[in-house]
Design a protein around this motif. Structure first.
Motif, PDB file in Angstrom:
ATOM      1  N   ALA A  18       0.872  -1.125   0.122  1.00 24.80           N
ATOM      2  CA  ALA A  18       0.089   0.142  -0.191  1.00 24.80           C
ATOM      3  C   ALA A  18       0.846   1.445   0.007  1.00 24.80           C
ATOM      4  CB  ALA A  18      -0.718  -0.041   1.055  1.00 24.80           C
ATOM      5  N   VAL A  19       2.056   1.386   0.852  1.00 27.96           N
ATOM      6  CA  VAL A  19       2.781   2.559   1.026  1.00 27.96           C
ATOM      7  C   VAL A  19       3.610   2.584  -0.285  1.00 27.96           C
ATOM      8  CG1 VAL A  19       4.669   3.139   2.223  1.00 27.96           C
ATOM      9  CG2 VAL A  19       2.910   2.197   3.423  1.00 27.96           C
ATOM     10  N   ALA A  20       4.268   1.392  -0.976  1.00 24.58           N
ATOM     11  CA  ALA A  20       4.947   1.415  -2.051  1.00 24.58           C
ATOM     12  C   ALA A  20       3.894   1.865  -3.218  1.00 24.58           C
ATOM     13  CB  ALA A  20       5.428   0.223  -2.419  1.00 24.58           C
ATOM     14  N   LYS A  21       2.857   1.575  -3.575  1.00 27.75           N
ATOM     15  CA  LYS A  21       1.942   1.923  -4.437  1.00 27.75           C
ATOM     16  C   LYS A  21       1.673   3.530  -4.505  1.00 27.75           C
ATOM     17  CE  LYS A  21      -1.189   1.278  -7.826  1.00 27.75           C
ATOM     18  NZ  LYS A  21      -1.690   2.751  -8.089  1.00 27.75           N
ATOM     19  N   VAL A  22       1.189   3.922  -3.382  1.00 27.73           N
ATOM     20  CA  VAL A  22       0.577   5.418  -3.377  1.00 27.73           C
ATOM     21  C   VAL A  22       1.953   6.055  -3.513  1.00 27.73           C
ATOM     22  CG1 VAL A  22      -0.278   7.120  -1.839  1.00 27.73           C
ATOM     23  CG2 VAL A  22      -1.175   4.892  -1.976  1.00 27.73           C
ATOM     24  N   LEU A  23       3.042   5.971  -2.876  1.00 26.43           N
ATOM     25  CA  LEU A  23       4.225   6.914  -2.846  1.00 26.43           C
ATOM     26  C   LEU A  23       4.805   6.822  -4.273  1.00 26.43           C
ATOM     27  CD1 LEU A  23       6.338   8.464  -1.546  1.00 26.43           C
ATOM     28  CD2 LEU A  23       7.522   6.473  -0.725  1.00 26.43           C
ATOM     29  N   SER A  24       4.909   5.739  -4.879  1.00 26.94           N
ATOM     30  CA  SER A  24       5.220   5.356  -6.493  1.00 26.94           C
ATOM     31  C   SER A  24       4.570   6.226  -7.226  1.00 26.94           C
ATOM     32  CB  SER A  24       5.243   3.931  -6.562  1.00 26.94           C
ATOM     33  OG  SER A  24       5.782   3.703  -8.061  1.00 26.94           O
ATOM     34  N   ASP A  25       3.160   6.311  -7.105  1.00 33.21           N
ATOM     35  CA  ASP A  25       2.285   6.915  -7.832  1.00 33.21           C
ATOM     36  C   ASP A  25       2.772   8.335  -7.914  1.00 33.21           C
ATOM     37  OD1 ASP A  25       1.085   4.720  -8.773  1.00 33.21           O
ATOM     38  OD2 ASP A  25      -0.647   4.960  -7.933  1.00 33.21           O
ATOM     39  N   ILE A  26       2.787   8.881  -6.576  1.00 32.36           N
ATOM     40  CA  ILE A  26       3.166  10.577  -6.378  1.00 32.36           C
ATOM     41  C   ILE A  26       4.475  10.765  -7.051  1.00 32.36           C
ATOM     42  CG2 ILE A  26       3.377  12.008  -4.717  1.00 32.36           C
ATOM     43  CD1 ILE A  26       1.546  10.664  -2.988  1.00 32.36           C
ATOM     44  N   LEU A  27       5.566  10.194  -6.567  1.00 27.78           N
ATOM     45  CA  LEU A  27       6.841  10.408  -7.004  1.00 27.78           C
ATOM     46  C   LEU A  27       6.758  10.342  -8.717  1.00 27.78           C
ATOM     47  CD1 LEU A  27       9.011   8.567  -4.465  1.00 27.78           C
ATOM     48  CD2 LEU A  27       8.284  10.986  -4.599  1.00 27.78           C
ATOM     49  N   THR A  28       6.050   9.279  -9.369  1.00 27.69           N
ATOM     50  CA  THR A  28       6.160   9.287 -10.836  1.00 27.69           C
ATOM     51  C   THR A  28       5.809  10.320 -11.335  1.00 27.69           C
ATOM     52  OG1 THR A  28       6.039   6.716 -10.513  1.00 27.69           O
ATOM     53  CG2 THR A  28       5.382   8.031 -12.676  1.00 27.69           C
ATOM     54  N   VAL A  29       4.479  10.930 -10.745  1.00 26.11           N
ATOM     55  CA  VAL A  29       4.075  12.264 -11.514  1.00 26.11           C
ATOM     56  C   VAL A  29       4.799  13.402 -11.020  1.00 26.11           C
ATOM     57  CG1 VAL A  29       1.774  13.710 -11.371  1.00 26.11           C
ATOM     58  CG2 VAL A  29       1.566  11.353 -11.158  1.00 26.11           C
ATOM     59  N   LEU A  30       5.349  13.661 -10.044  1.00 22.90           N
ATOM     60  CA  LEU A  30       6.146  14.533  -9.793  1.00 22.90           C
ATOM     61  C   LEU A  30       7.315  14.693 -10.519  1.00 22.90           C
ATOM     62  CD1 LEU A  30       6.245  14.852  -5.900  1.00 22.90           C
ATOM     63  CD2 LEU A  30       4.724  15.871  -7.390  1.00 22.90           C
ATOM     64  N   ASP A  31       7.926  13.470 -11.013  1.00 21.24           N
ATOM     65  CA  ASP A  31       9.153  13.574 -11.913  1.00 21.24           C
ATOM     66  C   ASP A  31       8.767  14.258 -13.342  1.00 21.24           C
ATOM     67  OD1 ASP A  31      10.833  12.276 -10.291  1.00 21.24           O
ATOM     68  OD2 ASP A  31      10.705  10.358 -10.925  1.00 21.24           O
ATOM     69  N   THR A  32       7.334  14.466 -13.647  1.00 18.72           N
ATOM     70  CA  THR A  32       6.981  15.025 -14.799  1.00 18.72           C
ATOM     71  C   THR A  32       6.717  16.478 -14.607  1.00 18.72           C
ATOM     72  OG1 THR A  32       4.535  14.538 -14.626  1.00 18.72           O
ATOM     73  CG2 THR A  32       6.112  12.812 -15.492  1.00 18.72           C
ATOM     74  N   ASP A  33       6.798  17.034 -13.581  1.00 17.35           N
ATOM     75  CA  ASP A  33       6.611  18.409 -12.954  1.00 17.35           C
ATOM     76  C   ASP A  33       5.095  18.808 -12.846  1.00 17.35           C
ATOM     77  OD1 ASP A  33       9.241  19.160 -12.774  1.00 17.35           O
ATOM     78  OD2 ASP A  33       9.282  19.795 -14.843  1.00 17.35           O
ATOM     79  N   ASP A  34       4.229  17.743 -12.624  1.00 17.36           N
ATOM     80  CA  ASP A  34       2.868  17.953 -12.399  1.00 17.36           C
ATOM     81  C   ASP A  34       2.901  18.224 -10.944  1.00 17.36           C
ATOM     82  OD1 ASP A  34       2.447  18.157 -15.038  1.00 17.36           O
ATOM     83  OD2 ASP A  34       1.238  15.758 -14.896  1.00 17.36           O
ATOM     84  N   ILE A  35       1.729  18.356 -10.311  1.00 18.59           N
ATOM     85  CA  ILE A  35       1.592  18.202  -8.978  1.00 18.59           C
ATOM     86  C   ILE A  35       0.584  17.313  -8.450  1.00 18.59           C
ATOM     87  CG2 ILE A  35       2.418  20.934  -8.745  1.00 18.59           C
ATOM     88  CD1 ILE A  35      -0.720  21.429  -8.580  1.00 18.59           C
ATOM     89  N   GLY A  36       0.509  17.100  -7.307  1.00 20.92           N
ATOM     90  CA  GLY A  36      -0.572  15.977  -6.600  1.00 20.92           C
ATOM     91  C   GLY A  36      -1.463  16.465  -5.538  1.00 20.92           C
ATOM     92  N   MET A  37      -2.657  16.085  -5.379  1.00 21.14           N
ATOM     93  CA  MET A  37      -3.136  16.089  -4.056  1.00 21.14           C
ATOM     94  C   MET A  37      -3.635  15.037  -3.355  1.00 21.14           C
ATOM     95  SD  MET A  37      -6.760  18.359  -3.891  1.00 21.14           S
ATOM     96  CE  MET A  37      -7.720  18.613  -2.425  1.00 21.14           C
ATOM     97  N   LEU A  38      -3.255  14.796  -2.396  1.00 20.39           N
ATOM     98  CA  LEU A  38      -3.471  13.553  -1.424  1.00 20.39           C
ATOM     99  C   LEU A  38      -4.553  13.884  -0.451  1.00 20.39           C
ATOM    100  CD1 LEU A  38      -2.697  10.601  -0.568  1.00 20.39           C
ATOM    101  CD2 LEU A  38      -1.022  11.371   0.630  1.00 20.39           C
ATOM    102  N   THR A  39      -5.477  13.139  -0.273  1.00 21.99           N
ATOM    103  CA  THR A  39      -6.918  13.236   0.659  1.00 21.99           C
ATOM    104  C   THR A  39      -6.893  12.233   1.449  1.00 21.99           C
ATOM    105  OG1 THR A  39      -7.777  14.668  -0.915  1.00 21.99           O
ATOM    106  CG2 THR A  39      -9.052  13.989   1.155  1.00 21.99           C
ATOM    107  N   LEU A  40      -6.933  12.183   2.782  1.00 16.24           N
ATOM    108  CA  LEU A  40      -6.835  11.010   3.941  1.00 16.24           C
ATOM    109  C   LEU A  40      -8.392  11.066   4.483  1.00 16.24           C
ATOM    110  CD1 LEU A  40      -3.640  11.226   3.365  1.00 16.24           C
ATOM    111  CD2 LEU A  40      -3.481  10.592   5.847  1.00 16.24           C
TER     112      LEU A  40
END
Length: 370
Positions: free
Chosen positions: A166-188
């Motif tokens: 679970a940690v690996a999936k969410v973190l990987s998704d976020i870092l992959t997108v940040l590498d393209t210079d996009d931004i992300g919004m995470l909601t708990l």
């Protein structure tokens, strides 16, 4: 051996804790009284489970050896034939013995820093006979895996779906997108007493419609849920036994599995909004990505999704605590000045983006924004 555990607190009695649990569940159900009836996805063609397979001695021996009970393990060769007969009768008649449906609740402190005298600081863990549940759960999960009915993005008590994945999936998704210079919004999301408020009638309809369980299998689950008795043991006190009207027992083998099946449609709902979701038990994360110039659009897209999530939960007699929802914007150092700093509407509340958040999936993930 209990090393490192905080000893039971005598400041609150078992009866007081039991009253707190009942009041909390009643309060959640009161907020969902006028909710519209739930709807269920349809099962794929060809899927059905109407009868359990008969157990053999090897099934029982394998299950017993996975238990922590030394006395039962040492005598399993003698007891196994009798246990096979007992459990086969339960599975074949669709009936759970009454003695297996009585549990005592042990309040377990959620976090070491919380006040143990406060009922809200404790999680109710049920102590149950788990051998029959383990044997039944194997057949249920096997059917679900073959029919591909389990949600891919729900990580809890499944092979290859752990807290680490679970940690690996969410973190990987976020870092992959940040590498393209996009931004992300995470909601708990924060849910109130989710395991304790599962509606039994809705759960049984979900099992029948969405998972196509019927015959003695569905009868077994109805028997498992009906007539459950629980009482609270805390330190040296015990509350009076009471009938369990709602919920699935925490600490049981089947409780988490049934909760996953109960909430599987929730993840599909989030995906319809073109957002990502990942859940571990009752902890649900919603996250999305966009170009920095589209941040305002994403800031409106996520609340619209959560509005539908809240309605879905009301229909299923669950409660989303919007005031405790947490939000984190994610961006590279070069894009952090483009992150919105204004509060985001979540239900009737406005949530200010956090500088850092910590989500606990058994493991800990920490993300930090500017």
């Amino acid at each position: 051996m209990g090393r490192g555990r905080i000893p039971p607190c005598d400041a609150i009695t078992a009866t007081e804790f039991h009253r707190f649990l009942d009041a909390k569940v009643d309060g959640v159900h009161a907020t969902t009284t006028n909710a519209p009836p739930p709807s269920f996805s349809t099962v794929p063609p060809g899927c059905s489970l109407h009868a359990f397979q008969s157990l053999v001695v090897e099934d029982v021996v394998t299950a017993v050896r996975a238990l922590p009970t030394r006395l039962l393990k040492e005598n399993v060769d003698v007891l196994a034939p009798f246990l096979v007969e007992l459990h086969n009768r339960s599975l074949q008649t669709g009936s759970v013995p009454t003695s297996f449906k009585s549990a005592y609740i042990t309040p377990l402190l959620k976090k070491a820093k919380l006040n143990p005298a406060n009922p809200k600081s404790n999680r109710p863990i049920a102590n149950l006979s788990k051998l029959l549940e383990r044997l039944m759960a194997r057949q249920l999960v096997s059917y679900m895996n073959v029919a591909r009915l389990l949600p891919d993005l729900q990580s809890a008590y499944r092979a290859h779906h752990s807290t680490e994945t679970a940690v690996a999936k969410v973190l990987s998704d976020i870092l992959t997108v940040l590498d393209t210079d996009d931004i992300g919004m995470l909601t708990l999301l924060d849910l109130s007493a989710t395991f304790d408020t599962v509606n039994h009638d809705i759960l049984l309809r979900c099992l029948a419609v969405f998972y196509c369980l019927g015959g003695t299998v569905l009868s077994w689950f109805q028997s498992y849920l009906d007539g459950r008795i629980q009482f609270v043991r805390r330190s040296r006190s015990a509350s009076a036994p009471a009938l369990v009207k709602f919920g699935v027992p925490q600490g049981s083998v089947l409780g988490l599995i049934l909760f996953q099946l109960y909430t599987a449609d929730l993840l599909k709902l989030i995906e319809k909004h073109n957002l990502h979701a990942h859940a571990h038990a009752d902890d649900t994360q919603i996250y999305g990505f966009c170009l920095p110039s589209d941040a305002t659009k994403l800031q409106m897209q996520v609340p619209a999704c959560i509005d539908e999530v809240a309605l879905w939960m009301q229909s299923n007699r669950l409660h989303l605590n919007t005031a405790k929802t947490e939000i984190l914007w994610c961006a590279t150092n070069q894009r952090q000045h483009l992150i919105p700093q204004t509060p985001t509407r979540i239900g009737d509340d406005y949530i200010t983006p956090a500088a850092s958040i910590r989500t606990i999936w058994g493991s800990t993930l920490t993300l930090t924004s500017p």
